[in-house]
Design an enzyme around this catalytic site. Structure first.
Site, mmCIF file in Angstrom:
data_model
loop_
_atom_site.group_PDB
_atom_site.id
_atom_site.type_symbol
_atom_site.label_atom_id
_atom_site.label_comp_id
_atom_site.label_asym_id
_atom_site.label_seq_id
_atom_site.Cartn_x
_atom_site.Cartn_y
_atom_site.Cartn_z
ATOM 1 N N GLU A 143 0.817 -1.219 0.000
ATOM 2 C CA GLU A 143 0.000 0.000 0.000
ATOM 3 C C GLU A 143 0.847 1.265 0.000
ATOM 4 O OE1 GLU A 143 -3.546 0.424 2.227
ATOM 5 O OE2 GLU A 143 -4.022 -1.716 2.207
ATOM 6 N N HIS A 189 -1.723 -0.778 10.148
ATOM 7 C CA HIS A 189 -1.098 -2.063 10.474
ATOM 8 C C HIS A 189 0.184 -1.786 11.255
ATOM 9 C CE1 HIS A 189 -3.070 -5.124 7.639
ATOM 10 N NE2 HIS A 189 -3.754 -4.009 7.473
#
Length: 589
Positions: free
Chosen positions: A58, A330
């Site tokens: 990402e 995350h």
């Protein structure tokens, strides 16, 4: 650009520090993207131990990638940003050593274009592959595979994308398996969007074959969030936040991550309020979605010392220094592998290990069984007093020994999942195919009906004497026909392509199931339990070199047993003996 090291100046390292991190760098959608990714670059530059191979997910824009490269170039001078899909795949690999070869492998199954609000199909998800040259010679190459599997938008087993995610796990497992068979050290990094011991996880760990580094060192770690069925069945209680980080390896949905807070808490944080989180607090939703897989392809090489897993931890948990938010939604997963000197490795240690990956991992679990009652007490004691330790005492661990490395290409036995696991996958594929066939018929029907409606509108325009009515009919005809054409293209082209990819995956699963059935029946005919490991994975002989050591009589008897075995596989209803299974068996005889 291909970069070649100077052989006389390259020193082969004795250890490698690895890091995998989902940056959450969605352009226009991720809040404070530029500030956070700049801070991620600074954090990577100061992380201890210093990362030497990094896989990013990402990281969608080249601007953010270059920002990270600028701040880490002194420790990670080599890197590759991967281009894929319409908006980019968001994958990048950074390395201390030269990247001598790279490519991007797109997944054949990766979401649907109609789910434009989710975006998985448009970013062209796949596997970012890189060959990194550690030292002179082909034996000193690391093959790195960095990926981001399709996101789960619904709870399993009702997740309509579970079929795609399982197929993607199979694809990256095949890539890693090929690298292991080439004798190279293999690293699989990424956000796999799966929980431990799920179908996707089992496919990777068994077929690659590679080891989940966290599960090797923490065999009793959680199988998902405490509310998920697999974890509830273990009756382990709800862990606290810090235990989730240090023992369960939770990288996502932790209460320590500000992006997983409720809207009211986030609003207060964005206004500048400092909110601290009690690490003793129960953390029921945290789970492990990010992984580092390790495959020691060089374990059988006489010229190379084997590698072993030394340590693993969860990192990048600090907040942004000025924004006070987490750097991403995350946390990172980090690991260190070490090279075992040949002088410390006995001849028996260098022999290939013919056990399955799960069976090798189970050795660590067996070591923990001696403290099982203590471990259970520690795990379920999640309401400590203020004077208690922040984290329950950690059980002693021993790094995996050299001979616990995964099987290499020269190993004659390969672990297979039980045939029932492949049946479960095939059922999943069949259910999804039925859904797509229905969708295809509806979309094509919409296209045909849009043509009919447009014709009717044009006829109405021909007979209409009112400009307003004619305009409305033209507008309806145009919008209706446009929507019908789009649906027709999706139903006729995309769904057709998806169904063909599903057929390929279905055949491969049928083929794998047939091989698993072969191993199960061989074990049954032999009347031994030795052909089956502790996780019900059957060890299947791929080569018949042992026949050379047999007498002619023994060889004939062995061939008779094989013939009896295959007759039973093809004819037994108990083992799926039908026309479909027999077709799936072609190619494995």
């Amino acid at each position: 650009m291909v970069q070649k090291p100077k052989e006389d100046t390259v020193e082969i390292p004795s250890s490698i520090n690895i890091l995998s991190y989902n940056c959450w760098g969605l352009k226009y959608l991720a809040k404070w993207r530029s500030e956070r990714l700049a801070a991620i670059g600074r954090s990577l530059a100061t992380t201890v131990p210093t990362p030497e191979i990094v896989g990013l997910q990402e990281c969608w824009t080249q601007e953010d990638y270059l920002s990270i490269r600028k701040q880490t170039r002194h420790i990670l001078p080599h890197g590759k940003f991967y281009f894929s899909g319409i908006f980019g795949g968001g994958l990048a690999i950074l390395s201390k050593w030269p990247v001598v070869e790279s490519n991007m492998v797109r997944y054949p199954l990766n979401g649907r274009p109609t789910a434009f609000f989710r975006g998985d199909w448009f970013v062209g998800k796949g596997v970012a592959c890189a060959s990194i040259q550690l030292g002179p010679g082909r034996q000193n190459i690391i093959e790195v595979f960095n990926t981001h599997l399709h996101a789960p938008y619904e709870r399993e087993p009702s997740d309509s994308y579970l079929c795609h995610r399982t197929a993607q796990a199979w694809e990256i497992a095949r890539l890693m398996r090929g690298a292991v068979e080439r004798g190279h050290l293999v690293l699989g990094l990424g956000d796999f969007n799966m929980v431990p011991l799920s179908l996707a996880h089992q496919l990777i760990a068994t077929h690659a074959p590679v080891q989940d580094v966290w599960r090797v060192l923490h065999p009793e770690s959680s199988l998902g969030a405490s509310s998920q069925p697999a974890e509830r069945a273990r009756d382990r209680g709800i862990p606290n936040a810090r235990y989730n980080l240090q023992e369960n390896g939770a990288t996502c949905d932790s209460i320590l991550n500000t992006w997983r807070w409720g809207k009211q808490q986030q609003k207060a944080l964005f206004k500048g309020e400092v909110i601290a989180v009690d690490p003793y607090a129960l953390d029921p939703r945290a789970k492990r979605l990010d992984y580092i897989f390790f495959g020691n392809g060089s374990s059988t090489s006489s010229d190379s010392a084997p590698w072993q897993i030394q340590s693993a931890k969860i990192g990048m948990t600090d907040r942004h220094p000025s924004l006070n938010c987490s750097l991403s939604d995350h946390f990172s997963v980090e690991a260190t592998i070490t090279r075992v000197p040949k002088s410390q490795t006995s001849a028996s240690d260098r022999l290939p290990d013919r056990r399955s990956t799960h069976e090798q991992t189970n050795d660590s679990a067996l070591r923990a069984l001696t403290n099982a009652s203590l471990h259970r007490t520690l795990y379920t004691s999640y309401n400590p007093s203020p004077t208690s330790s922040l984290l329950p005492p950690t059980l002693p661990r021993t790094p995996s020994p050299p001979n616990s490395n995964i099987p290499s290409s020269s190993s004659r036995s390969t672990a297979r999942l039980p045939s029932g696991s492949y049946t479960e996958i095939l059922t999943l594929v069949s259910t999804y195919k039925d859904r797509e066939y229905r969708q295809r018929r509806l979309r094509l029907l919409h296209f045909v009906s849009s043509v009919v409606i447009s014709i009717i509108c044009f006829i109405g325009i021909w007979w209409s004497n009112h400009a307003g009515v004619s305009f409305m009919l033209v507008l309806v005809s145009t919008l209706n026909f446009g929507a019908g054409v789009i649906d027709g293209l999706i139903g006729g082209l995309f769904v057709g392509s998806e169904l063909r990819a599903l057929r390929e995956f279905e055949w491969e699963m049928e083929n794998a199931k047939a091989i698993a059935q072969q191993c199960e029946i061989r074990a049954e005919l032999a009347g031994t339990v030795g052909a089956q490991d502790s996780h019900n994975n059957y060890l299947c002989l791929e080569t018949r070199d042992d026949d050379d050591k047999m007498s002619p009589e023994e060889g004939k008897e062995n061939r008779e047993v094989e013939k009896e075995l295959w007759e039973k596989v093809r004819g037994s209803e108990e083992y799926g003996g039908n026309e479909k299974t027999r077709k799936g068996s072609i190619g494995v005889t």
